[in-house]
Design an enzyme around this catalytic site. Structure first.
Site, PDB file in Angstrom:
ATOM      1  N   HIS A   1      -1.635  -1.880 -11.961  1.00 21.58           N
ATOM      2  CA  HIS A   1      -2.073  -1.171 -10.845  1.00 21.58           C
ATOM      3  C   HIS A   1      -0.946  -0.446 -10.283  1.00 21.58           C
ATOM      4  O   HIS A   1      -0.875   0.852  -8.932  1.00 21.58           O
ATOM      5  CB  HIS A   1      -3.728  -0.740 -10.270  1.00 21.58           C
ATOM      6  CG  HIS A   1      -3.196  -2.150  -8.922  1.00 21.58           C
ATOM      7  ND1 HIS A   1      -2.712  -3.324  -9.609  1.00 21.58           N
ATOM      8  CD2 HIS A   1      -2.799  -2.048  -7.851  1.00 21.58           C
ATOM      9  CE1 HIS A   1      -2.882  -3.983  -8.504  1.00 21.58           C
ATOM     10  NE2 HIS A   1      -2.519  -3.286  -7.540  1.00 21.58           N
ATOM     11  N   ASP A   2       0.182  -1.087 -10.402  1.00 22.42           N
ATOM     12  CA  ASP A   2       1.776  -1.457  -9.422  1.00 22.42           C
ATOM     13  C   ASP A   2       2.656  -0.521 -10.201  1.00 22.42           C
ATOM     14  O   ASP A   2       3.655  -0.058 -10.052  1.00 22.42           O
ATOM     15  CB  ASP A   2       1.585  -2.511  -8.631  1.00 22.42           C
ATOM     16  CG  ASP A   2       1.360  -2.624  -7.432  1.00 22.42           C
ATOM     17  OD1 ASP A   2       0.386  -1.581  -7.192  1.00 22.42           O
ATOM     18  OD2 ASP A   2       0.508  -3.915  -7.559  1.00 22.42           O
TER      19      ASP A   2
ATOM     20  N   ASP B   1      -3.952 -11.326  -4.236  1.00 24.44           N
ATOM     21  CA  ASP B   1      -2.867 -10.243  -3.802  1.00 24.44           C
ATOM     22  C   ASP B   1      -1.727 -11.012  -3.435  1.00 24.44           C
ATOM     23  O   ASP B   1      -1.764 -12.459  -2.478  1.00 24.44           O
ATOM     24  CB  ASP B   1      -3.227  -9.570  -2.902  1.00 24.44           C
ATOM     25  CG  ASP B   1      -2.594  -8.427  -3.137  1.00 24.44           C
ATOM     26  OD1 ASP B   1      -2.451  -7.491  -3.893  1.00 24.44           O
ATOM     27  OD2 ASP B   1      -1.946  -7.971  -1.489  1.00 24.44           O
TER      28      ASP B   1
HETATM   29  C1  NOJ Z   1      -0.004  -6.103  -4.765  1.00 33.29           C
HETATM   30  C2  NOJ Z   1      -0.870  -5.373  -4.422  1.00 33.29           C
HETATM   31  O1  NOJ Z   1      -1.133  -5.196  -6.159  1.00 33.29           O
HETATM   32  C3  NOJ Z   1      -0.348  -3.808  -4.540  1.00 33.29           C
HETATM   33  O2  NOJ Z   1      -1.022  -2.337  -4.679  1.00 33.29           O
HETATM   34  C4  NOJ Z   1      -0.876  -3.443  -3.045  1.00 33.29           C
HETATM   35  O3  NOJ Z   1       0.031  -2.472  -2.272  1.00 33.29           O
HETATM   36  C5  NOJ Z   1       0.139  -4.767  -2.174  1.00 33.29           C
HETATM   37  N1  NOJ Z   1      -0.220  -6.189  -2.888  1.00 33.29           N
HETATM   38  C6  NOJ Z   1      -0.606  -5.180  -0.771  1.00 33.29           C
HETATM   39  O4  NOJ Z   1      -1.879  -5.284  -0.684  1.00 33.29           O
END
Ligand code: NOJ
Length: 561
Positions: free
Chosen positions: A316-317, A200
């Site tokens: 997921h983002d 991450d």
């Molecule tokens: C990237 C992750 O993919 C996201 O979902 C998360 O909110 C942020 N990093 C913080 O960990």
């Protein structure tokens, strides 16, 4: 470059909260995932990237970890995790865990201790600074989730850094003890037999907050080399870095095998092209196909032989690709298959995000209250204060909100899409009655089987894995077409990126015979010719065979005598 198993693998990402709920508490869990492994095996994937399953108070749905060596209560137990590893292994599926070590949860024991005072032995695990001369934050660094990146701590009169929510304090990577702790937790999971890590926001660990440097800080690669040496370097695993700010040059630093850092990068240049440069992700502009071509072409050609990339449209983002760059209405099936073909024909390791394989779409909830995501909610409040209208903000959320990807997996047309018999933590997209796994499995022409074929083709054709890349007809704003070549074998991919019929001029057509159609998204496919008429979102993959009487013996090749 030495061939590695992960060059040839296809990864499937699971967001456990939304995948399958076995105990009907409305939240997906590990036994739920285990119950769907046969489904994933049918799809043909090799690796699961599991979004975080560790203990977490869920301020950011698991990306805020309070114990790296324990499992989130809602998801199950360590015994369930061990069972998942064993069951996946039986099916030749590896489990890649999410490594979230730029920050922890504020409920992690290290932070609970650090907060106790300046003398505490854990204080230096985090990034603390005295206030600026005016008593305010040390500087104007902003948080990704709106507002300042510094939070004032009354008790000690200092600020701590949080690039994400204030409940996600940043770890101090300059402290060797922090790095030691991270190597230990990595090794804990490696010893359990996991298949690797997705890292991450790994590009942030070398930050220098005082100089307002966050991504790509000067010590980033030094830390990664140390990590490699002290942990996974001794294992045959896949390591993929979430690297927002990577250019191909930077990607080579991460992923050139000679540097002993990571297996591959996961970079976002292509997926940011419908955003206004220099503004937030919410500020939209239309995608221009030639820009997308330029970006893919750059990555495909510059990394070839010198590094390794991930291929993805979703995670997921990100919003659902069929709603974003396809057509989620009358051409949902055709456009989803076209986008899959375009991506899976290229060099890199493909990632499929749960539900992508059945063409799940974005969702439109009527009010902000129905959304869960912290980024979305914070942005909404911030923009309301800045004077945007509710409608403007909701339109940005419909286009880009992270909950588009997080609505529960649609398994069947039963209540809540068969995800749960309880009340789901996030409302299921109401289109589950038509778009669901049962439907997809029952229809031989479904998006699911198209993905299955793409995965199969990759396994059968080293050209798709290792071949060089050449873009065709660069200036064409409708058609994305390219050729892959490897050891005398040539594969052509032609994709109409639009909802209108169009023509593609295949300049080299006369050098080839009819070609062998490897895959198409309509029941028939255009003949290989100088003038190829393409239907809306039509996509075809051909094996080209030189029309010179050569017999090719490679498996799957047509014989042209
Ligand atoms: C990237 C992750 O993919 C996201 O979902 C998360 O909110 C942020 N990093 C913080 O960990």
């Amino acid at each position: 470059m030495k061939k590695k198993w992960w060059h040839e693998s296809v990864v499937y990402q699971i967001y456990p909260r939304s995948f399958a709920d076995s105990n009907n508490d409305g939240i997906g869990d590990l036994p739920g995932i285990i119950s769907k492994l046969d489904y994933l095996q049918t799809l043909g994937i090799d690796v699961i990237w599991l979004s975080p399953v560790y203990k977490s108070p869920n301020d950011d749905n698991g990306y805020d970890i309070s114990d790296y060596q324990d499992i989130m209560d809602e998801f199950g137990t360590m015994a369930d995790m061990d069972r998942l590893l064993a069951e996946a292994k039986k099916r030749n599926i590896k489990i890649v865990m999410d490594l979230v070590v730029n920050h922890t949860s504020d409920e992690h024991n290290w932070f609970i201790e650090a907060r106790k005072g300046k003398e505490n032995e854990y204080r230096d695990y985090y990034v603390w600074r005295d206030p600026a001369a005016d008593g305010g934050a040390p500087n104007d660094l902003g948080s990704t989730f709106s507002g300042p990146a510094w939070q004032y701590d009354e008790a000690s009169g200092q600020y701590f850094l949080h690039i994400f929510s204030k409940r996600q304090p940043d770890l101090n990577w300059e402290n060797p003890k922090v790095r030691e702790e991270v190597w230990n937790l990595i090794n804990f999971w490696l010893e359990k037999g996991i298949g690797g890590f997705r890292m991450d926001v790994i590009d942030l660990i070398g930050k220098i907050p005082d100089e307002k440097i966050t991504g790509n800080g000067p010590k980033l690669h030094e830390y990664l080399q140390e990590m490699n040496q002290k942990s996974f370097g001794n294992y045959d695993v896949l390591t993929v870095g979430e690297t927002w700010g990577a250019t191909p040059e930077i990607a080579k630093l991460y992923s050139n095998p000679e540097r002993n850092e990571l297996s591959m990068v996961f970079q976002f240049e292509h997926i940011s092209l419908d955003e206004q440069p220099g503004k937030a992700k919410w500020d939209l502009r239309p995608l221009q196909l030639t820009e997308l071509k330029t970006v893919f072409n750059k990555w495909q050609t510059e990394l070839d032989g010198q590094g390794w990339n991930s291929l993805f449209w979703n995670n997921h983002d990100l919003p659902r690709i069929v709603s974003r760059w396809g057509n989620d209405k009358e051409y949902r099936v055709e456009s989803a298959k076209m986008l899959a073909t375009l991506l899976h024909g290229m060099q890199g390791t493909p990632y499929i995000y749960q539900g992508e394989e059945i063409g799940m779409t974005n969702v439109r909830f009527a009010t902000i209250e129905e959304y869960d995501d912290i980024e979305t909610r914070n942005m909404y409040n911030e923009r309301i204060e800045q004077g945007y209208t509710n409608e403007e903000i909701m339109n940005s959320i419909y286009a880009k909100g992270r909950d588009n990807a997080r609505t529960p997996m649609q398994w069947s047309n039963a209540a809540h899409g068969g995800f749960t018999e309880g009340t789901p933590w996030l409302t299921v997209n109401p289109n589950y009655t038509e778009i669901n796994v049962d439907q997809a499995l029952a229809d031989p022409t479904s998006i699911f089987y198209h993905y299955q074929k793409l995965i199969h083709l990759r396994k059968e054709n080293p050209t798709i894995i290792y071949g060089t890349f050449k873009m065709l007809d660069f200036a064409n704003e409708s058609v994305f077409a390219y050729v892959r070549e490897y050891e005398g074998d040539t594969i052509l991919v032609v994709c109409n990126f639009t909802g209108e019929a169009t023509t593609f001029n295949f300049e080299a057509a006369s050098e080839y015979g009819n070609g062998d159609i490897l895959l198409a998204n309509y029941t028939t496919a255009p003949t290989l010719a100088y003038n190829m008429e393409l239907r809306p979102y039509e996509a075809v993959m051909y094996r080209l065979s030189a029309d010179h009487g050569v017999t090719q013996s490679k498996k799957g090749n047509i014989e042209t005598i």
